[in-house]
Design an enzyme around this catalytic site. Structure first.
Site, PDB file in Angstrom:
ATOM      1  N   TYR A 154       0.834  -1.210   0.000  1.00 47.57           N
ATOM      2  CA  TYR A 154       0.000   0.000   0.000  1.00 47.57           C
ATOM      3  C   TYR A 154       0.868   1.260   0.000  1.00 47.57           C
ATOM      4  CZ  TYR A 154      -3.727   3.246   1.370  1.00 47.57           C
ATOM      5  OH  TYR A 154      -4.627   4.281   1.393  1.00 47.57           O
ATOM      6  N   LYS A 158       1.078   4.069  -3.008  1.00 48.85           N
ATOM      7  CA  LYS A 158       0.683   5.472  -2.817  1.00 48.85           C
ATOM      8  C   LYS A 158       1.868   6.411  -3.042  1.00 48.85           C
ATOM      9  CE  LYS A 158      -3.677   4.762  -1.991  1.00 48.85           C
ATOM     10  NZ  LYS A 158      -4.729   5.259  -2.909  1.00 48.85           N
TER      11      LYS A 158
HETATM   12  P1  NAI Z   1     -13.295   2.007   0.526  1.00 55.40           P
HETATM   13  O1  NAI Z   1     -12.708   0.663   0.765  1.00 55.40           O
HETATM   14  O2  NAI Z   1     -14.436   2.453   1.357  1.00 55.40           O
HETATM   15  O3  NAI Z   1     -13.738   2.129  -1.012  1.00 55.40           O
HETATM   16  C1  NAI Z   1     -12.883   1.690  -2.033  1.00 55.40           C
HETATM   17  C2  NAI Z   1     -13.598   1.790  -3.363  1.00 55.40           C
HETATM   18  O4  NAI Z   1     -12.685   1.347  -4.378  1.00 55.40           O
HETATM   19  C3  NAI Z   1     -14.852   0.927  -3.466  1.00 55.40           C
HETATM   20  O5  NAI Z   1     -15.833   1.632  -4.216  1.00 55.40           O
HETATM   21  C4  NAI Z   1     -14.366  -0.274  -4.274  1.00 55.40           C
HETATM   22  O6  NAI Z   1     -15.388  -0.914  -5.007  1.00 55.40           O
HETATM   23  C5  NAI Z   1     -13.366   0.411  -5.208  1.00 55.40           C
HETATM   24  N1  NAI Z   1     -12.415  -0.550  -5.783  1.00 55.40           N
HETATM   25  C6  NAI Z   1     -11.466  -1.264  -5.130  1.00 55.40           C
HETATM   26  N2  NAI Z   1     -10.840  -2.076  -6.006  1.00 55.40           N
HETATM   27  C7  NAI Z   1     -11.394  -1.841  -7.219  1.00 55.40           C
HETATM   28  C8  NAI Z   1     -11.195  -2.384  -8.516  1.00 55.40           C
HETATM   29  N3  NAI Z   1     -10.288  -3.341  -8.756  1.00 55.40           N
HETATM   30  N4  NAI Z   1     -11.940  -1.906  -9.540  1.00 55.40           N
HETATM   31  C9  NAI Z   1     -12.870  -0.952  -9.318  1.00 55.40           C
HETATM   32  N5  NAI Z   1     -13.123  -0.417  -8.120  1.00 55.40           N
HETATM   33  C10 NAI Z   1     -12.390  -0.863  -7.077  1.00 55.40           C
HETATM   34  O7  NAI Z   1     -12.062   3.005   0.601  1.00 55.40           O
HETATM   35  P2  NAI Z   1     -11.978   4.572   0.959  1.00 55.40           P
HETATM   36  O8  NAI Z   1     -11.591   4.699   2.353  1.00 55.40           O
HETATM   37  O9  NAI Z   1     -13.163   5.284   0.437  1.00 55.40           O
HETATM   38  O10 NAI Z   1     -10.691   4.945   0.087  1.00 55.40           O
HETATM   39  C11 NAI Z   1     -10.758   5.643  -1.161  1.00 55.40           C
HETATM   40  C12 NAI Z   1      -9.346   5.998  -1.557  1.00 55.40           C
HETATM   41  O11 NAI Z   1      -8.759   6.818  -0.563  1.00 55.40           O
HETATM   42  C13 NAI Z   1      -8.428   4.781  -1.707  1.00 55.40           C
HETATM   43  O12 NAI Z   1      -7.565   4.980  -2.798  1.00 55.40           O
HETATM   44  C14 NAI Z   1      -7.653   4.785  -0.411  1.00 55.40           C
HETATM   45  O13 NAI Z   1      -6.396   4.167  -0.541  1.00 55.40           O
HETATM   46  C15 NAI Z   1      -7.530   6.273  -0.155  1.00 55.40           C
HETATM   47  N6  NAI Z   1      -7.276   6.604   1.239  1.00 55.40           N
HETATM   48  C16 NAI Z   1      -8.179   6.276   2.222  1.00 55.40           C
HETATM   49  C17 NAI Z   1      -7.920   6.610   3.537  1.00 55.40           C
HETATM   50  C18 NAI Z   1      -8.856   6.308   4.643  1.00 55.40           C
HETATM   51  O14 NAI Z   1      -8.503   6.575   5.809  1.00 55.40           O
HETATM   52  N7  NAI Z   1     -10.053   5.800   4.401  1.00 55.40           N
HETATM   53  C19 NAI Z   1      -6.659   7.291   3.913  1.00 55.40           C
HETATM   54  C20 NAI Z   1      -5.801   7.587   2.806  1.00 55.40           C
HETATM   55  C21 NAI Z   1      -6.109   7.257   1.529  1.00 55.40           C
END
Ligand code: NAI
Length: 251
Positions: A154, A158
């Site tokens: 991860y 990033k």
């Molecule tokens: P989440 O797990 O709630 O949502 C992830 C989304 O990505 C979902 O809609 C899922 O269907 C989609 N996804 C995953 N793999 C996929 C694939 N192969 N094809 C199509 N869609 C796919 O995650 P969250 O928390 O909303 O994270 C969103 C972004 O923010 C991510 O890139 C994550 O790394 C980043 N992020 C999140 C943080 C947090 O604290 N929640 C902190 C820093 C970054």
């Protein structure tokens, strides 16, 4: 902010940060293509974001396949639409010690979080070149700049997103395409459920965050709106932390 003549594509739009960004863009007038893996949750998300269905279109797509990404852009092309805004929010964060991480897990994480981001940017470029400009917003992480135990793939992915953002900003500035990243800290989504539900880890995050709380998805969405609108026209290659000050402090 007014996005009424703008077309956006948001990945990871079925929940969490991606869904909040898609909703913010839609509420401010944009037409938004919603992309994520699971058709059922994506269609529920489309209903939540715009119950009229007039300002959103859900396209289920597993972005780990480059063929799928090409198909996705063919469907957008068939609508005779040229994208103005691309938000790369889809991501995964499997946890395992570096020494035990299966190579397939490493590859899948790098492919989802970085490889697909490159391919999506590459495909959106043609639309944006046609429009003589565009805005690309990559959701990185503060862990693109720092280590975190159990998250080698991860963190590497990033870090790659941050480097790619700066590189594309440099290369595509001449096309008037702004490429920026947001580096969230700990945000209240399903991805951080494990931390939230563990009283010790939950408190640790709060103690390490100068503003004393987890971030809300709206905190990230508001920053994305700024990067998508004309007020940020002279900003490119930037990585904006949305982390309650966590990355600004050592202890
Ligand atoms: P989440 O797990 O709630 O949502 C992830 C989304 O990505 C979902 O809609 C899922 O269907 C989609 N996804 C995953 N793999 C996929 C694939 N192969 N094809 C199509 N869609 C796919 O995650 P969250 O928390 O909303 O994270 C969103 C972004 O923010 C991510 O890139 C994550 O790394 C980043 N992020 C999140 C943080 C947090 O604290 N929640 C902190 C820093 C970054």
């Amino acid at each position: 902010m007014e996005f009424s003549s703008k077309f956006a594509l948001v990945t990871g739009a079925s929940r969490g940060i991606g869904k909040a960004i898609a909703k913010a863009l839609c509420d401010n007038g944009a037409f938004v293509y919603l992309v994520s893996r699971d058709a059922k949750t994506l269609s529920q998300s489309a209903m939540d974001i715009d119950p009229t269905g007039k300002r959103v279109k859900a396209i289920p797509c597993d972005i780990t396949s480059n063929t799928n990404i090409k198909e996705l852009f063919k469907r957008i092309e068939a609508d005779e639409v040229y994208l103005d805004i691309l938000v790369n929010a889809a991501g995964i964060a499997p946890a395992s010690c570096a020494e035990d991480t299966p190579y397939d897990e490493w590859k899948d994480t790098l492919n989802t979080n970085l490889g697909a981001v490159f391919s999506l940017c590459q495909n959106a470029f043609l639309s944006m070149k046609h429009n003589c400009g565009g805005k690309i917003i990559n959701i990185a992480s503060i862990l693109g700049n720092y280590g975190a135990s159990g998250l080698s793939a991860y963190c590497a992915s990033k870090g790659g997103v941050i480097a790619l953002t700066k590189q594309l900003a440099t290369e595509w500035a001449r096309y008037n395409i702004n490429v920026n990243a947001i580096a969230p800290g700990y945000i209240l989504t399903d991805m951080t459920k494990g931390l939230q539900n563990d009283p010790i880890l939950n408190q640790k995050v709060i103690n390490r965050t100068p503003l004393g709380r987890f971030g809300k998805v709206e905190d990230v969405a508001n920053t994305a709106l700024f990067l998508a609108c004309n007020s940020s026209d002279f900003i490119t290659g930037a990585v904006i932390p949305v982390d309650g000050g966590m990355s600004a402090t050592l202890v």
